[in-house]
Design a protein around this motif. Structure first.
Motif, PDB file in Angstrom:
ATOM      1  N   LEU A  60       0.824  -1.209   0.000  1.00 59.18           N
ATOM      2  CA  LEU A  60       0.000   0.000   0.000  1.00 59.18           C
ATOM      3  C   LEU A  60       0.859   1.259   0.000  1.00 59.18           C
ATOM      4  O   LEU A  60       0.470   2.287  -0.559  1.00 59.18           O
ATOM      5  CB  LEU A  60      -0.927  -0.009   1.223  1.00 59.18           C
ATOM      6  CG  LEU A  60      -2.014   1.060   1.279  1.00 59.18           C
ATOM      7  CD1 LEU A  60      -2.967   0.924   0.095  1.00 59.18           C
ATOM      8  CD2 LEU A  60      -2.780   0.974   2.593  1.00 59.18           C
ATOM      9  N   SER A  61       2.036   1.174   0.615  1.00 63.94           N
ATOM     10  CA  SER A  61       2.921   2.347   0.660  1.00 63.94           C
ATOM     11  C   SER A  61       3.361   2.755  -0.747  1.00 63.94           C
ATOM     12  O   SER A  61       3.573   3.939  -1.021  1.00 63.94           O
ATOM     13  CB  SER A  61       4.145   2.062   1.534  1.00 63.94           C
ATOM     14  OG  SER A  61       4.989   1.111   0.929  1.00 63.94           O
ATOM     15  N   PHE A  62       3.489   1.769  -1.662  1.00 68.95           N
ATOM     16  CA  PHE A  62       3.870   2.088  -3.041  1.00 68.95           C
ATOM     17  C   PHE A  62       2.732   2.791  -3.787  1.00 68.95           C
ATOM     18  O   PHE A  62       2.969   3.388  -4.844  1.00 68.95           O
ATOM     19  CB  PHE A  62       4.254   0.798  -3.777  1.00 68.95           C
ATOM     20  CG  PHE A  62       5.623   0.282  -3.417  1.00 68.95           C
ATOM     21  CD1 PHE A  62       6.744   0.736  -4.072  1.00 68.95           C
ATOM     22  CD2 PHE A  62       5.771  -0.651  -2.404  1.00 68.95           C
ATOM     23  CE1 PHE A  62       8.005   0.268  -3.742  1.00 68.95           C
ATOM     24  CE2 PHE A  62       7.033  -1.126  -2.065  1.00 68.95           C
ATOM     25  CZ  PHE A  62       8.152  -0.671  -2.730  1.00 68.95           C
ATOM     26  N   VAL A  63       1.521   2.695  -3.258  1.00 69.86           N
ATOM     27  CA  VAL A  63       0.378   3.377  -3.857  1.00 69.86           C
ATOM     28  C   VAL A  63       0.198   4.758  -3.224  1.00 69.86           C
ATOM     29  O   VAL A  63      -0.002   5.758  -3.927  1.00 69.86           O
ATOM     30  CB  VAL A  63      -0.914   2.544  -3.677  1.00 69.86           C
ATOM     31  CG1 VAL A  63      -2.115   3.302  -4.229  1.00 69.86           C
ATOM     32  CG2 VAL A  63      -0.767   1.192  -4.347  1.00 69.86           C
ATOM     33  N   VAL A  64       0.287   4.829  -1.899  1.00 70.72           N
ATOM     34  CA  VAL A  64       0.008   6.068  -1.170  1.00 70.72           C
ATOM     35  C   VAL A  64       1.106   7.116  -1.367  1.00 70.72           C
ATOM     36  O   VAL A  64       0.815   8.289  -1.636  1.00 70.72           O
ATOM     37  CB  VAL A  64      -0.171   5.778   0.337  1.00 70.72           C
ATOM     38  CG1 VAL A  64      -0.288   7.083   1.128  1.00 70.72           C
ATOM     39  CG2 VAL A  64      -1.405   4.910   0.552  1.00 70.72           C
ATOM     40  N   ILE A  65       2.380   6.704  -1.233  1.00 70.53           N
ATOM     41  CA  ILE A  65       3.493   7.653  -1.291  1.00 70.53           C
ATOM     42  C   ILE A  65       3.521   8.446  -2.601  1.00 70.53           C
ATOM     43  O   ILE A  65       3.647   9.679  -2.588  1.00 70.53           O
ATOM     44  CB  ILE A  65       4.845   6.945  -1.043  1.00 70.53           C
ATOM     45  CG1 ILE A  65       4.902   6.394   0.389  1.00 70.53           C
ATOM     46  CG2 ILE A  65       6.014   7.896  -1.297  1.00 70.53           C
ATOM     47  CD1 ILE A  65       4.691   7.431   1.474  1.00 70.53           C
ATOM     48  N   PRO A  66       3.375   7.798  -3.773  1.00 72.37           N
ATOM     49  CA  PRO A  66       3.372   8.572  -5.016  1.00 72.37           C
ATOM     50  C   PRO A  66       2.192   9.532  -5.148  1.00 72.37           C
ATOM     51  O   PRO A  66       2.233  10.467  -5.957  1.00 72.37           O
ATOM     52  CB  PRO A  66       3.295   7.482  -6.102  1.00 72.37           C
ATOM     53  CG  PRO A  66       3.863   6.270  -5.465  1.00 72.37           C
ATOM     54  CD  PRO A  66       3.398   6.347  -4.044  1.00 72.37           C
ATOM     55  N   LEU A  67       1.141   9.303  -4.379  1.00 70.14           N
ATOM     56  CA  LEU A  67      -0.011  10.200  -4.418  1.00 70.14           C
ATOM     57  C   LEU A  67       0.164  11.405  -3.498  1.00 70.14           C
ATOM     58  O   LEU A  67      -0.313  12.509  -3.795  1.00 70.14           O
ATOM     59  CB  LEU A  67      -1.283   9.438  -4.021  1.00 70.14           C
ATOM     60  CG  LEU A  67      -1.753   8.329  -4.964  1.00 70.14           C
ATOM     61  CD1 LEU A  67      -2.961   7.626  -4.375  1.00 70.14           C
ATOM     62  CD2 LEU A  67      -2.072   8.892  -6.344  1.00 70.14           C
ATOM     63  N   VAL A  68       0.859  11.208  -2.375  1.00 73.54           N
ATOM     64  CA  VAL A  68       0.975  12.245  -1.348  1.00 73.54           C
ATOM     65  C   VAL A  68       2.230  13.105  -1.516  1.00 73.54           C
ATOM     66  O   VAL A  68       2.157  14.342  -1.543  1.00 73.54           O
ATOM     67  CB  VAL A  68       0.969  11.612   0.062  1.00 73.54           C
ATOM     68  CG1 VAL A  68       1.222  12.672   1.128  1.00 73.54           C
ATOM     69  CG2 VAL A  68      -0.354  10.904   0.315  1.00 73.54           C
ATOM     70  N   VAL A  69       3.381  12.457  -1.648  1.00 71.78           N
ATOM     71  CA  VAL A  69       4.656  13.189  -1.640  1.00 71.78           C
ATOM     72  C   VAL A  69       4.806  14.178  -2.796  1.00 71.78           C
ATOM     73  O   VAL A  69       5.284  15.304  -2.579  1.00 71.78           O
ATOM     74  CB  VAL A  69       5.841  12.196  -1.601  1.00 71.78           C
ATOM     75  CG1 VAL A  69       7.166  12.923  -1.763  1.00 71.78           C
ATOM     76  CG2 VAL A  69       5.829  11.425  -0.289  1.00 71.78           C
ATOM     77  N   PRO A  70       4.411  13.835  -4.037  1.00 73.60           N
ATOM     78  CA  PRO A  70       4.569  14.813  -5.116  1.00 73.60           C
ATOM     79  C   PRO A  70       3.870  16.137  -4.854  1.00 73.60           C
ATOM     80  O   PRO A  70       4.396  17.201  -5.180  1.00 73.60           O
ATOM     81  CB  PRO A  70       3.955  14.097  -6.327  1.00 73.60           C
ATOM     82  CG  PRO A  70       4.119  12.652  -6.021  1.00 73.60           C
ATOM     83  CD  PRO A  70       3.933  12.535  -4.545  1.00 73.60           C
TER      84      PRO A  70
END
Length: 399
Positions: free
Chosen positions: A348-358
């Protein structure tokens, strides 16, 4: 005893070989993106869509794979995972439709799920007295695959070879390993993870799956997210926030990768000889947090290099695997479930991080470091809480 050890070593060797193929399968679509996009008559965006099927397949099946692994044993799921990779590699050779290709990519995710939920418990059951070392070494073989594949791709491009020959080569490796593994007898799925002295009766209390179990599952997300942010965003931070040369900023990931490989073997040795996994899941995130804190207030090229190496050593050297070992020590009869739940959150972290960090990085690249610092600190806090419970339910002298 020697026969048991020989059998365990042969099973482990087969599992580690599978992880080389698994790491290749996870990135092979993008590595051969030119050839695959031409075959599917699409562009790089379409190839990215195909590759996203991997994550979908993984998240959908990881949890259920863990439950079924505890019920039916490890071997069937390892073999099913290998079959899933064969379906993908062969299917892609004849595929000319992007939606069918997406469906085939889901088999990579499914194979990933089945392999993890079968292999990781199997390793701890093969080596109950060295579970931490056996689990951490997975990272080394994953790194081998990601290091080898770019050389294979370069070779195929240099000689203008059909990419399908590489895929058939991977299939041949899987089939050979499949035939080697099939006759092996696996240890009992109820094998308890022991300490270096061989104790298995180390419980002095009853662990709570809804408390420390839940916290460890959350750590599946935080320990993964800590290195995902650096892996994906350190070059952008160095280039946009510090003004480093684009090529030099991308080279930081090479230093990160080398440090992570060194860390795998170092951590495996330390866990085997000196420090229990329960301590490592506190110490390593704490060191990551300290590195990120210093980096946050010292945004310069030298510190970028130090951060790349430091995060490779502390965040990418097997913290997730050691967290899993701790959960398997607490819940020895649910090792497959432990893998399924923890790796679902990890994925799930591979899905959430690209959505939040950018979104944050657009405003200020240092925000990405700040988010990573908060996540690493969360891992430390969760680890300390788990440790406080660990001492109450487990005799520390016996593990």
């Amino acid at each position: 005893m020697n026969n048991y050890k020989s059998s365990s070593c042969s099973i482990a060797g087969s599992i580690y070989a599978n992880y080389i193929i698994q790491s290749i399968a996870l990135i092979v679509i993008m590595q051969f993106s030119v050839e695959i996009s031409a075959q599917l008559k699409t562009d790089i965006v379409g190839v990215g869509y195909v590759a996203s099927g991997i994550g979908v397949g993984k998240i959908l099946l990881m949890f259920i794979g863990g439950i079924l692994s505890d019920k039916f044993g490890r071997k069937p799921f390892i073999l099913m995972g290998m079959c899933c990779y064969i379906i993908f590699f062969i299917g892609m050779l004849f595929c000319h439709n992007i939606d069918v290709a997406f469906f085939l990519a889901m088999f990579i995710g499914a194979g990933n799920s089945f392999l993890d939920t079968g292999s990781m418990p199997a390793l701890t059951e093969c080596f109950p007295r060295s579970a931490g070392t056996a689990s951490v070494l997975i990272k080394a073989f994953i790194s081998m695959g990601t290091l080898v594949l770019p050389f294979i791709v370069t070779l195929f491009h240099a000689y203008d070879l059909w990419y399908g020959y590489a895929f058939l080569g991977f299939v041949a490796c899987i089939v050979i390993n499949f035939l080697f593994l099939t006759p092996r007898k696996f240890p009992s799925k109820n094998t308890v993870i022991c300490g270096n002295e061989g104790h298995s009766d180390y419980f002095i209390g009853k662990p709570n799956i809804l408390f420390e179990g839940f916290l460890l599952i959350i750590m599946g997300f935080t320990t993964t997210a800590t290195f995902v942010i650096i892996l994906q965003w350190l070059p952008a931070i160095a280039e946009k926030g510090i003004g480093m040369d684009p090529i030099a900023s991308k080279q930081l990931i090479s230093y990160y990768s080398i440090a992570s490989i060194i860390s795998v073997f170092t951590t495996a040795y330390i866990v085997k000889k000196f420090i229990k996994p329960i301590y490592c899941i506190i110490i390593l995130p704490l060191l990551s947090a300290l590195i990120l804190l210093i980096f946050l207030f010292n945004l310069n090229s030298t510190m970028s290099l130090i951060a790349a190496i430091g995060m490779g050593l502390t965040a990418a050297g097997g913290v997730l695997q050691l967290t899993l070992v701790v959960m398997q020590q607490l819940f020895p009869n649910n090792k497959g479930l432990a893998v399924g739940t923890m790796y679902t959150l990890s994925g799930l972290s591979f899905v959430v991080i690209p959505l939040v960090v950018p979104e944050l990085a657009v405003a200020n690249v240092s925000y990405a470091i700040l988010v990573d610092l908060v996540i690493a600190s969360t891992s430390v806090i969760l680890g300390l809480i788990v440790y406080s419970r660990f001492k109450k339910v487990i005799d520390m002298k016996k593990i």
